[in-house]
Design an enzyme around this catalytic site. Structure first.
Site, PDB file in Angstrom:
ATOM      1  N   HIS A  85      24.293  44.587  27.878  1.00  0.00           N
ATOM      2  CA  HIS A  85      25.257  43.562  28.283  1.00  0.00           C
ATOM      3  C   HIS A  85      25.313  43.405  29.805  1.00  0.00           C
ATOM      4  O   HIS A  85      25.822  42.412  30.296  1.00  0.00           O
ATOM      5  CB  HIS A  85      26.634  43.789  27.645  1.00  0.00           C
ATOM      6  CG  HIS A  85      27.484  44.839  28.286  1.00  0.00           C
ATOM      7  ND1 HIS A  85      27.602  46.121  27.796  1.00  0.00           N
ATOM      8  CD2 HIS A  85      28.302  44.796  29.366  1.00  0.00           C
ATOM      9  CE1 HIS A  85      28.426  46.807  28.550  1.00  0.00           C
ATOM     10  NE2 HIS A  85      28.886  46.029  29.508  1.00  0.00           N
ATOM     11  N   ASP A 221      23.131  49.626  23.263  1.00  0.00           N
ATOM     12  CA  ASP A 221      23.460  48.742  24.390  1.00  0.00           C
ATOM     13  C   ASP A 221      22.724  49.158  25.670  1.00  0.00           C
ATOM     14  O   ASP A 221      23.320  49.689  26.595  1.00  0.00           O
ATOM     15  CB  ASP A 221      24.980  48.767  24.612  1.00  0.00           C
ATOM     16  CG  ASP A 221      25.450  47.625  25.502  1.00  0.00           C
ATOM     17  OD1 ASP A 221      24.607  46.996  26.173  1.00  0.00           O
ATOM     18  OD2 ASP A 221      26.668  47.378  25.549  1.00  0.00           O
ATOM     19  N   SER A 643      30.055  50.337  33.067  1.00  0.00           N
ATOM     20  CA  SER A 643      29.015  50.008  32.103  1.00  0.00           C
ATOM     21  C   SER A 643      27.665  50.307  32.704  1.00  0.00           C
ATOM     22  O   SER A 643      27.401  49.957  33.859  1.00  0.00           O
ATOM     23  CB  SER A 643      29.072  48.536  31.730  1.00  0.00           C
ATOM     24  OG  SER A 643      29.938  48.375  30.664  1.00  0.00           O
TER      25      SER A 643
HETATM   26  N1  ARG Z   1      33.516  46.025  26.146  1.00  0.00           N
HETATM   27  C1  ARG Z   1      32.351  46.347  26.900  1.00  0.00           C
HETATM   28  C2  ARG Z   1      32.579  46.070  28.380  1.00  0.00           C
HETATM   29  O1  ARG Z   1      33.669  45.845  28.791  1.00  0.00           O
HETATM   30  C3  ARG Z   1      31.137  45.655  26.364  1.00  0.00           C
HETATM   31  C4  ARG Z   1      31.079  44.184  26.556  1.00  0.00           C
HETATM   32  C5  ARG Z   1      29.832  43.521  26.059  1.00  0.00           C
HETATM   33  N2  ARG Z   1      29.734  43.484  24.601  1.00  0.00           N
HETATM   34  C6  ARG Z   1      30.202  42.453  23.837  1.00  0.00           C
HETATM   35  N3  ARG Z   1      30.102  42.560  22.537  1.00  0.00           N
HETATM   36  N4  ARG Z   1      30.743  41.394  24.347  1.00  0.00           N
HETATM   37  O2  ARG Z   1      31.806  45.548  29.129  1.00  0.00           O
HETATM   38  N1  GLU Z   2      31.931  47.522  29.021  1.00  0.00           N
HETATM   39  C1  GLU Z   2      32.553  47.851  30.283  1.00  0.00           C
HETATM   40  C2  GLU Z   2      31.771  47.365  31.490  1.00  0.00           C
HETATM   41  O1  GLU Z   2      31.106  46.370  31.465  1.00  0.00           O
HETATM   42  C3  GLU Z   2      32.754  49.308  30.318  1.00  0.00           C
HETATM   43  C4  GLU Z   2      33.791  49.576  29.364  1.00  0.00           C
HETATM   44  C5  GLU Z   2      35.092  49.774  30.047  1.00  0.00           C
HETATM   45  O2  GLU Z   2      35.725  48.815  30.486  1.00  0.00           O
HETATM   46  O3  GLU Z   2      35.412  50.959  30.110  1.00  0.00           O
HETATM   47  O4  GLU Z   2      31.835  47.912  32.556  1.00  0.00           O
END
Ligand code: ARG
Ligand code: GLU
Length: 719
Positions: A85, A221, A643
């Site tokens: 991502h 991921d 991330s």
């Molecule tokens: N929650 C994670 C972060 O904050 C992953 C985001 C990307 N994945 C998704 N299914 N949108 O970045």
């Molecule tokens: N998915 C998040 C990012 O893009 C990390 C997850 C979080 O927020 O801890 O940095």
């Protein structure tokens, strides 16, 4: 005997206390603040092995990836591992309906197939320095706050200038603890960063937005990039002559697997936390800001989803935008749930009570909390208006956004100024990118729907007159924009190719441009100044509050995340999300097959992966339990920006790749709870399995250094 027992008891208590940790720590302070604690939890390295300016250390393998994520170097040829991502925008930019790397993945089979990404950077931290004294010393406390801030800004600029002149390095200085301390970071930024490999989204985004922020998780991921440098191993613009970068350090990869309780650390660039907010602030976030932001995004997502399902072209155009909007929509829902369950407001009230008690009679702190509360009452209206502006016209009405890009060339042209080449090129690039990823029908429908929300949620004085008295339906917005240049690709290009004073005047009368101007002006005049003024006051008061807490109320104090390099440490751990439910700390490929659903894009799988899993063809990547582990949870305090951060074991070896947090724990940005907050990582062995077994890109694994440690025999008493 009694003495011995009490020693054992106190050891047990101590080890309980240190068995998990809240906080994101500054690498240069690990030696004085955390080293002993970390070693008692299982770290086999010294603080100098993690951060040093005299020898290579783990920090030399960590990069800020594009400024929004973290990446780590995993080979002596500059190979970067980060999340799928995080590389998503780049993967999308190389994709088309014919060459759909989002769907099918991409694997460079040799260096010449690695794809360049203009604008993408990888930044190392060369060193950091406590510059508090240089920035604050002798600053007159009698100065007005705005003058004080001006003086600080001047000193910061001078120091950065002095540090970077005659050097290829960059530098920035950030406030910590609301400006009680300042640190400088000297950086080295590479801007030839190429795409090496990405799994299909069905692996890299498996579970999609359904599983996002949730455990149990089965997402691979990850994506791979490579830093290129000039022949002296220095940063250089893209060139065919550039060569793979030779790092000062790269992370060896552990093939030993993980167990509950193992020491872990996460090294990276967490973006923003606000751990020292007062109860009033949290109440505002939870009860005023989050609910409306959630509702606005839910509405937009529903419309996007409809259009994306109806067309492959639109699906690719909006994939990245959809993921971004959905991500924080869901996060805020989780955050509110977690704050509620943890009783966060009352916890912060407890902290305020302790503060009042501990600082009683100290003049500096008298009435401080009341002052902060007053400011929160005053800022509410503006904070909400700011959210609405950012969430609606600024981020989601794409034609308005494009129109705004013309503002400065219009002004320059009207003044008779020449527009330089650089400005033109930048504008043309922005316009091209807009057109590539723009669908008129989608934008019309979202804009019309959100104008409705805007009018419902905003005080009348913040509503542009053009839409104030009108019934604003889709029909209205279509009609209103029909004659705009911004609905037509040809007309937009016509503008750019034959720019003139006349054109500038014409755009000013354009309906989309006019609506944009009204929104932007209202924000600039009625919202931003008031918001910034109160917000600065809150920051100044918070500076005193945090100082008071640190000096008078016992507790663990670490600076809020501010996109600077930090280390979080904890251990591999499971959790109990609800009464009667106990989650395991890892998942394996059986769970992938359980979730598999070819009818649902979020859970579809490539046939080849199903086959490998069914045959249990895991090669050397299987755990000693025979299964292939996919993801695991641990108690490292992380946030957005972490991330792609490496999860590192006590020996300094890579065991996983951080990519998310659990839903119950997303409140950790304002209220960390050791029982509920977990970071979610993909097991490094699953990453290698996908690269090697699934994609047949074993040449990449050959670049890496895989290590297997024989588990030490546990002895009861070492000394
Ligand atoms: N929650 C994670 C972060 O904050 C992953 C985001 C990307 N994945 C998704 N299914 N949108 O970045
Ligand atoms: N998915 C998040 C990012 O893009 C990390 C997850 C979080 O927020 O801890 O940095």
């Amino acid at each position: 005997m009694k003495k011995f027992l009490s020693l054992v008891v106190s050891l047990i208590i101590l080890s309980n206390v240190t068995s998990a940790k809240e906080g994101m720590w500054l690498p240069m302070l690990l030696k004085s603040l955390n080293e002993g604690d970390m070693q008692s939890m299982g770290l086999k390295l010294s603080a100098d092995d993690i951060y040093s300016i005299n020898q290579s250390s783990l920090k030399d393998a960590i990069v800020s990836f594009g400024g929004f994520c973290t990446g780590e170097i995993i080979s002596d040829k500059g190979l970067i591992l980060t999340n799928h991502h995080c590389g998503y925008g780049q993967i999308q930019s190389h994709s088309s309906v014919e060459n759909d790397y989002l769907t099918n993945g991409y694997w460079a089979m040799n260096h010449s197939q690695e794809l360049k990404n203009p604008g993408l950077t990888a930044t190392f931290i060369v060193r950091m320095e406590d510059v508090t004294a240089k920035i604050l010393e002798g600053i007159d406390s009698e100065l007005k706050e705005s003058e004080r801030q001006g003086e600080i800004r001047k000193r910061i600029n001078n120091l950065v200038e002095e540090t970077t002149k005659d050097s290829d390095y960059g530098a920035y200085i950030r406030p910590f603890f609301y400006g009680n301390e300042y640190y400088m970071f000297v950086t080295e930024t590479f801007n030839d960063v190429r795409l090496v490999g990405a799994p299909p989204s069905a692996i890299g985004k498996f579970g999609g937005d359904t599983d996002n922020w949730m455990w149990p998780r089965h997402t691979g991921d990850f994506s791979l990039f490579r830093i290129y440098a000039d022949k002296d191993n220095k940063p250089a613009e893209y060139s065919e002559d550039n060569v793979p970068y030779t790092p000062k350090h790269y992370l060896p990869i552990s093939m030993s697997g993980i167990k509950k309780g193992d020491f872990t650390m996460v090294y990276g660039f967490p973006g923003r936390t606000q751990e020292y907010l007062t109860s009033y602030a949290i109440q505002q976030i939870k009860e005023v800001i989050n609910p409306d932001q959630i509702a606005i995004r839910a509405k937009a997502l529903k419309i996007m989803d409809k259009h994306m399902k109806a067309s492959d072209k639109v699906r690719i155009q909006y994939a990245s935008k959809y993921a971004r909007i959905s991500n924080y929509w869901k996060k805020w829902i989780g955050e509110n749930g977690g704050l509620q369950k943890a009783n966060a407001i009352s916890l912060k009230q407890d902290r305020e009570t302790a503060f009042l008690k501990a600082t009683k009679g100290m003049k500096e702190y008298e009435g401080l909390l009341n002052e902060i509360e007053k400011r929160y009452l005053a800022i509410e209206k503006y904070a909400l208006a700011r959210s609405y502006f950012v969430e609606i016209p600024y981020r989601k009405m794409e034609m308005l956004r494009l129109a705004n890009r013309f503002t400065s060339i219009i002004n320059q042209t009207k003044k008779g100024e020449e527009i330089d080449e650089k400005t033109w090129t930048a504008l043309k690039e922005k316009v091209a990118l807009h057109l590539k990823n723009f669908d008129l029908n989608l934008d019309l429908e979202i804009s019309a729907a959100l104008i409705e929300s805007y009018k419902e949620g905003m005080a009348p004085e913040f509503v542009p007159s053009i839409i104030k008295s009108k019934a604003t339906s889709l029909k209205f917005y279509k009609l209103y924009t029909a004659k705009s240049v911004f609905v037509s690709e040809d007309k937009i290009n016509g503008l750019l190719n034959n720019w003139s004073k006349g054109k500038a005047k014409k755009v000013e009368k354009d309906p989309v441009y006019k609506l944009m101007k009204q929104f932007w002006n209202l924000y600039a005049k009625e919202v931003r100044p008031a918001y910034n003024a109160i917000s600065n006051e809150i920051d100044s008061l918070s500076k005193i509050y945090v100082k008071g807490l640190r000096e008078n109320v016992p507790g663990t104090y670490y600076p809020d995340a501010n996109s600077t390099l930090r280390l979080a440490y904890g251990q591999v751990d499971d959790y109990e999300p609800r009464d009667g439910v106990q989650y395991d700390y890892f998942t394996n490929t059986e769970g992938i097959l359980e979730k598999y659903d070819s009818e649902n894009v979020d859970f579809n799988l490539p046939g080849r992966l199903v086959e490998l899993i069914e045959k249990k063809d895991f090669g050397k990547y299987a755990d000693e339990d025979g299964s292939l582990h996919v993801c695991f949870t641990a108690s490292n305090h992380t946030t957005g920006g972490n991330s792609g951060s490496p999860v590192i074991n006590g020996n300094g070896e890579l065991i996983g790749l951080n990519f998310d947090r659990n839903w119950e724990g997303t409140m950790s940005d304002i209220n960390y709870d050791i029982d509920q907050c977990r970071n979610i990582s993909v097991d490094i062995r699953y990453v290698l399995f996908v690269v090697d077994k699934y994609a047949n890109a074993g040449h990449l694994v050959d670049e890496m250094k895989l290590v297997k440690t024989v588990a030490p025999v546990k002895v009861a008493m070492e000394k």
